[in-house]
Write an enzyme that holds these catalytic residues in place. Sequence first.
Site, PDB file in Angstrom:
ATOM      1  N   ASP A  58       0.831  -1.209   0.000  1.00 62.77           N
ATOM      2  CA  ASP A  58       0.000   0.000   0.000  1.00 62.77           C
ATOM      3  C   ASP A  58       0.864   1.257   0.000  1.00 62.77           C
ATOM      4  O   ASP A  58       0.521   2.247  -0.635  1.00 62.77           O
ATOM      5  CB  ASP A  58      -0.944   0.022   1.210  1.00 62.77           C
ATOM      6  CG  ASP A  58      -1.809   1.277   1.195  1.00 62.77           C
ATOM      7  OD1 ASP A  58      -2.587   1.430   0.226  1.00 62.77           O
ATOM      8  OD2 ASP A  58      -1.707   2.102   2.106  1.00 62.77           O
ATOM      9  N   SER A  75      -6.967  -0.275  -0.129  1.00 61.43           N
ATOM     10  CA  SER A  75      -5.924   0.418   0.636  1.00 61.43           C
ATOM     11  C   SER A  75      -6.287   0.448   2.131  1.00 61.43           C
ATOM     12  O   SER A  75      -5.477   0.072   2.986  1.00 61.43           O
ATOM     13  CB  SER A  75      -5.781   1.847   0.080  1.00 61.43           C
ATOM     14  OG  SER A  75      -5.017   2.648   0.923  1.00 61.43           O
ATOM     15  N   LYS A  79      -4.856  -2.465   5.389  1.00 59.86           N
ATOM     16  CA  LYS A  79      -4.164  -2.014   6.606  1.00 59.86           C
ATOM     17  C   LYS A  79      -4.943  -2.421   7.856  1.00 59.86           C
ATOM     18  O   LYS A  79      -4.375  -2.822   8.869  1.00 59.86           O
ATOM     19  CB  LYS A  79      -3.967  -0.496   6.556  1.00 59.86           C
ATOM     20  CG  LYS A  79      -2.860  -0.093   5.582  1.00 59.86           C
ATOM     21  CD  LYS A  79      -2.714   1.397   5.452  1.00 59.86           C
ATOM     22  CE  LYS A  79      -3.807   1.994   4.635  1.00 59.86           C
ATOM     23  NZ  LYS A  79      -3.570   3.287   4.044  1.00 59.86           N
TER      24      LYS A  79
HETATM   25  N1  URA Z   1      -6.994   6.402   3.232  1.00 60.63           N
HETATM   26  C1  URA Z   1      -6.230   5.332   2.880  1.00 60.63           C
HETATM   27  O1  URA Z   1      -5.566   4.743   3.721  1.00 60.63           O
HETATM   28  N2  URA Z   1      -6.236   4.936   1.607  1.00 60.63           N
HETATM   29  C2  URA Z   1      -6.958   5.550   0.643  1.00 60.63           C
HETATM   30  O2  URA Z   1      -6.905   5.131  -0.502  1.00 60.63           O
HETATM   31  C3  URA Z   1      -7.753   6.659   1.009  1.00 60.63           C
HETATM   32  C4  URA Z   1      -7.761   7.076   2.321  1.00 60.63           C
END
Ligand code: URA
Length: 451
Positions: free
Chosen positions: A161, A183, A187
């Site tokens: 990412d 994304s 996480k």
């Molecule tokens: N926050 C993130 O971590 N990723 C994105 O793509 C948009 C907002």
Amino acid sequence: MHPVDLIRKKRDGEELSAEEIQFLAQGAAQGSIPEEQLAAWLMAAFLRGLSLAEVDALTTAMRFSGEVFDSSTLGKFAVDKHSTGGVGDKTSLLVAPIAAAAGLAVPMISGRALGHTGGTLDKLESIPGYRTQLSLKEMESVLTKVGASIVGQTQDLVPADRVLYALRDRTSTVESPYLICASIMSKKLAAGLNGLVLDVKTGSGAFLRRKEDALFLAALMVETGERAGTHTAALLTNMDQPLGHMAGNWIEVWESLELLQGKRDPLSEDLRELSLALAGWMLFLGGVTRTAEEGRQSAEEILTSGEALKVFTQMVAAHGGDTTPLGQPAQFHKPGVSKELCAERSGYLAHIDCTAAGWAVQRLGAGRERAGEPVDPFAGIEWYVKLGSPIKAGQPLCTMFSGQASRFSEPEALLRKALVIADKPVEEGPLIQGIITAENRKEFLKTTNPS
Ligand code: URA
């Protein structure tokens, strides 16, 4: 496999297999696929969209592209809350200690200010000594002691990412619901969560301003979380005005502390209400209560009893932070300069361009121009009015805080344009505009899928 074949396939609107997506994510993390090919694939994915299976595969491949946190050692239900980004949004500082006080574990991996939106890490780092860069081992130890740990992403967590996000930023491919979903969810899932509550913003301060786009993103994230075995719910919430009455770094910690101390302020009611609703869902998903509404009630009891304040203070201490300012937040607030902005006419506050208001906060020094720059802990804006407030000409609307007076001109111009005073009051949208759960997600995926 050859990257050029995968770019062509996506460019022509075909679906990639999980193995092909895994190859791309791994290539991003390891640096074995050149940036121009990754960027071309991202643009193809932005324009063509991804199927649910592709989003799932991309999220999984990114999630496992580096180290992951094993929450099973905690012996508690691990739950988190994530917002898609807002102005004055300090709900993390409230919901994390509330959920921990209810007996849940909250491994919260947060971000920094992004665009016009604030970052939880920047807010916490306004507390002298608070360390946001902990190793996963250190985070585990804080979680065992305190129940909540708000930290930054480690170097080895979801490296795919880090590469893809930086490329998206440079190639105008950020605002894709599919790429945003992969994304964020990669996480969150790498933190080993059993449950996740998403706060998906809509309105003038949101990244995805249109309600149908926010609904689709919310449903996509719930779908992806559920496919990964994490109980997920999303609240679609109003970001037409800053949340609460402070926006910046320390001043947001200050406003949170007032609520944690059980104080009530009409200008903080939206923040309090949203925090309790989100915490209610965390408690419900974590099995503490039978419904989210019961969860909200328990969250309110925990907040008013001072238990959440206790956990917050312990968390700050466990992260190396000085807890002295927590007891005297107003005295600790020492901005270099401040300036009031007064109304030029009478009427009602009818509209706020909340994105512009967020940029004003960032330009006062609360955010950064370039990655890695330090931020001003005391910069920000204190608001005295909310949407619908009656206004008298000459009345102060807000106070801007900054390190230098030379920083005021741009935020002042932004705010003059952003705040619209009209003759008649306008109807405000509800704070919570929808709830997407495992049960109703398919409905929103079907009806609002832009592809
Ligand atoms: N926050 C993130 O971590 N990723 C994105 O793509 C948009 C907002």
